[in-house]
Write a protein that holds these residues in place. Structure first.
Motif, PDB file in Angstrom:
ATOM      1  N   CYS A  38       0.829  -1.203   0.000  1.00  0.00           N
ATOM      2  CA  CYS A  38       0.000   0.000   0.000  1.00  0.00           C
ATOM      3  C   CYS A  38       0.867   1.258   0.000  1.00  0.00           C
ATOM      4  O   CYS A  38       0.573   2.239  -0.691  1.00  0.00           O
ATOM      5  N   ARG A  65      -2.590  13.616   3.449  1.00  0.00           N
ATOM      6  CA  ARG A  65      -3.249  12.434   4.017  1.00  0.00           C
ATOM      7  C   ARG A  65      -4.477  12.903   4.792  1.00  0.00           C
ATOM      8  O   ARG A  65      -4.358  13.687   5.740  1.00  0.00           O
ATOM      9  N   ASP A  68      -9.876  10.203   6.749  1.00  0.00           N
ATOM     10  CA  ASP A  68     -10.643   9.018   6.357  1.00  0.00           C
ATOM     11  C   ASP A  68      -9.808   8.012   5.552  1.00  0.00           C
ATOM     12  O   ASP A  68     -10.347   7.028   5.052  1.00  0.00           O
ATOM     13  N   GLY A  69      -8.503   8.260   5.426  1.00  0.00           N
ATOM     14  CA  GLY A  69      -7.629   7.324   4.736  1.00  0.00           C
ATOM     15  C   GLY A  69      -7.315   7.683   3.300  1.00  0.00           C
ATOM     16  O   GLY A  69      -6.467   7.059   2.657  1.00  0.00           O
ATOM     17  N   ARG A  70      -7.999   8.716   2.749  1.00  0.00           N
ATOM     18  CA  ARG A  70      -7.695   9.143   1.388  1.00  0.00           C
ATOM     19  C   ARG A  70      -6.294   9.745   1.324  1.00  0.00           C
ATOM     20  O   ARG A  70      -5.801  10.329   2.298  1.00  0.00           O
ATOM     21  N   LEU A 176      -8.427   6.247  -2.446  1.00  0.00           N
ATOM     22  CA  LEU A 176      -8.591   5.544  -1.174  1.00  0.00           C
ATOM     23  C   LEU A 176      -8.152   4.099  -1.384  1.00  0.00           C
ATOM     24  O   LEU A 176      -8.805   3.349  -2.118  1.00  0.00           O
ATOM     25  N   THR A 185      -4.207  -0.751   5.229  1.00  0.00           N
ATOM     26  CA  THR A 185      -4.147   0.485   4.449  1.00  0.00           C
ATOM     27  C   THR A 185      -3.859   1.713   5.309  1.00  0.00           C
ATOM     28  O   THR A 185      -3.786   2.826   4.795  1.00  0.00           O
ATOM     29  N   ASP A 186      -3.702   1.531   6.609  1.00  0.00           N
ATOM     30  CA  ASP A 186      -3.484   2.658   7.517  1.00  0.00           C
ATOM     31  C   ASP A 186      -1.994   3.008   7.542  1.00  0.00           C
ATOM     32  O   ASP A 186      -1.246   2.580   8.425  1.00  0.00           O
TER      33      ASP A 186
END
Length: 661
Positions: A38, A65, A68-70, A176, A185-186
């Protein structure tokens, strides 16, 4: 009745198409389906923005960044072409975001688009789009704004086109990462700050802005180095370098093989000798080479040769003193290389090492030329740097002598094994999964292998002469043999023998093995083969589980060295020699039987025997332990008549391997 297995026939073969090529096998493209993969997707998008900035189109890149992770990458370059491509018969947005191996960096012989590009494979933007839950693309160019919205690999709706300020150009990509593709994905903040800092180092003058959305809004961090790696080395050295900061640049043109086309390499490096810090980093086309490869080998060879030569020329060695080694030089060196090439062979898509032969050759030549001038023009500074190198060397040797004097500790004790076994050379890492033990014959081979190895994970144990035939000798003789017991101590796992003569070695426990690979490395001649067989015999009698579990390997040594047209090939068999000769296209070759390991230079030793990417290892893995034991007993045991009969029946098969003149 049990269900039968489906027949494996013509209908069994299938293929992945479209987004599934990435979504179902992300590790193939990104190197991992986890967090590392990722993270690499971020680097792929960032790389395209960097290529634009380095060509002079936009001097700022913004990476955001969101909570919400986008993730968003915005550049101010020319804007990615997305309109109709008459030549291909498709929209360019399809080629860039929906076609693997498509982009503006293939048909680039004249350098029309990008002379030196980080993103060469045409995979990044498309692969990242395929691996995203959604991706939004905004392109500004030619007085227009283009908007695209993708979801899980497919365009949703149509491309929207609207008027825009002609003076404002660039590309903004927001996506995302999809948890259906990646297991994690974090991405942590440290990854973003580290990658942007490194890119600022190697892209002089480009401003990298990191925007991190938190509970109270966006926090911004800027990264920029006006003079690139020269400023970075000065920052690392602080106030106390031994030598002035050196910044060197140059270009070389050459090829990796005689039948390949020439390509250009732009070389630059900055370094100083410094008593307080030591750090070495290599970059290629802006990509950090975590595992080095060609530039690392070139730097080691050039610096070690230059400093050893200076010490000899200026009579700095004591009488009969051993030469310096690479760790002695490394201990006082800050070195950063930042190279670019029009053709690059990365070890894989994640770009953590390059292995181009010409890049190594060109950089070695470049560094040796520059170092020769540097040593002449900076006598006082070099004198101080050389003094510190000798201090490091002599401190290391004193420590080794102190360790060797400790003999009373048991094998299971906490003292490092290097303290107890003479001439054993350990590696730095303590991760057993990475450690490799090379068993070599004699002190001359020890010296060559020591200079050629990667000291991070490769240790060396020399054996002096031919060891006992452990199928003929009794345990009393075996456990009196210092060669055998020292080797077993280094291995650490003990022996599978419960005998009264064993006073120093513990009973076998595989969990105590200190190595992931035990590599037998001997000359490619009759004596070498005999020593190899004796070592294997010893392992089979005393630690057979190591062979059964696949921990024992044989390093193949080349039989021939073939030189023609200024290039060198190595042949490991008569067949390979014949194949190489047929490819030389009329060039007159010079063929010589390969030298013993002790006569090999470090670069050759690394390339042919030590480098995991180019060496040849044979895993000793018996199909049936009992049959292996019978063969060992027949060839090396007490059954002389059986051995004669076996040779009479089978000897003719091996006449071509016999060293008969």
């Amino acid at each position: 009745m049990a269900k039968s297995k489906r027949e494996y026939g013509n209908e069994s073969i299938s293929m992945l198409e479209g987004a599934d090529r990435v979504r179902k096998r992300p590790g193939v493209i990104f190197g991992s389906d986890g967090l590392e993969g990722c993270e690499h997707a971020v680097f792929e998008i960032l790389s395209n923005a960097i290529d634009e900035a380095r060509e002079g189109y936009g001097k700022e890149i913004i990476l955001t960044r969101f909570r919400d992770g986008r993730i968003q990458v915005e550049d101010f370059g020319r804007g990615c072409p997305v309109d109709w491509n008459e030549k291909v018969g498709k929209y360019n947005w399809e080629l860039v975001f929906c076609e693997l191996y498509a982009g503006g960096k293939y048909d680039n012989a004249a350098g029309d688009n990008y002379e030196y590009s980080l993103g060469l494979n045409g995979l990044g933007a498309c692969a990242t789009q395929y691996a995203s839950r959604f991706m939004d693309v905004v392109v500004r160019r030619d007085g227009k704004r283009y908007d695209l919205h993708f979801e899980k690999g497919s365009l949703v709706g149509e491309m929207k086109v609207s008027p825009a300020d002609r003076k404002k150009t660039g590309t903004t990509i927001t996506w995302l990462p999809d948890l259906e593709v990646f297991t994690q994905t974090d991405i942590p903040t440290d990854y973003f700050t580290d990658i942007l800092h490194r890119q600022a180092v190697v892209n002089a003058g480009v401003v990298f802005r990191f925007r991190n959305q938190g509970e109270r809004g966006f926090e911004e961090t800027l990264f920029t180095y006006e003079n690139g790696i020269a400023d970075y080395v000065a920052e690392l050295a602080g106030q106390a370098p031994h030598t002035p900061i050196q910044f060197w640049t140059g270009e070389r043109t050459g090829r990796d093989r005689p039948d390949k086309p020439d390509y250009k390499v732009k070389l630059s490096c900055a370094f100083c000798f410094c008593p307080a810090h030591h750090i070495i980093e290599h970059y290629h086309n802006s990509s950090w080479l975590e595992h080095g490869g060609a530039p690392e080998k070139a730097m080691r060879s050039a610096f070690l040769s230059a400093m050893d030569g200076w010490l000899k020329q200026n009579n700095k060695y004591n009488k009969n003193e051993a030469k310096i080694t690479w760790p002695d030089v490394q201990e006082t060196l800050i070195f950063v290389s930042n190279n670019f090439s029009t053709q690059t062979s990365y070890e894989n898509q994640t770009k953590k090492a390059v292995n181009n032969r010409f890049i190594q050759e060109g950089m070695t030549e470049f560094l040796r030329e520059k170092l020769q001038i540097f040593l002449l023009e900076n006598p006082q500074a070099v004198e101080e740097a050389a003094r510190q190198i000798l201090v490091s060397k002599r401190s290391r040797e004193a420590g080794e002598k102190a360790r060797l004097s400790i003999k009373s500790k048991s094998l299971a004790g906490s003292v490092d094994i290097a303290n107890r076994v003479q001439k054993f050379v350990d590696c730095r890492t303590k991760e057993v999964a990475r450690r490799e033990l090379y068993i070599v014959e004699g002190d001359s081979a020890l010296g060559s292998v020591k200079l050629g190895r990667d000291a991070e994970f490769q240790g060396i144990m020399p054996v002096r002469g031919k060891i006992l035939n452990c199928l003929k000798a009794d345990y009393g003789k075996i456990f009196k043999s210092e060669i055998i017991t020292d080797l077993l101590k280094v291995m650490g796992c003990g022996v599978e023998v419960n005998d009264k003569h064993n006073k120093d070695l513990s009973l076998f426990n595989l969990a105590n093995l200190r190595w992931n690979k035990i590599v037998i490395c001997t000359d490619a001649d009759v004596d070498g083969y005999q020593i190899r067989t004796l070592i294997l015999t010893m392992l089979w009698r005393l630690t057979p589980t190591l062979i059964q579990e696949g921990y024992v390997y044989i390093a193949e040594s080349p039989l021939y060295e073939i030189n023609a047209g200024g290039k060198t090939w190595f042949a490991y068999s008569e067949k390979e020699k014949a194949e190489i000769l047929t490819q030389l296209d009329g060039k007159k070759p010079v063929i010589q039987r390969s030298k013993g390991l002790g006569e090999n230079d470090p670069e050759m030793m690394w390339m042919t025997t030590m480098n995991p990417d180019t060496r040849r290892l044979i895993r000793v893995m018996p199909a049936e332990a009992e049959a292996t034991a019978q063969v060992f007993d027949l060839l090396l045991g007490e059954n002389a008549q059986g051995r004669k009969e076996h040779i009479a029946e089978n000897g003719y098969k091996y006449l071509d391997l016999a060293d008969i003149s």
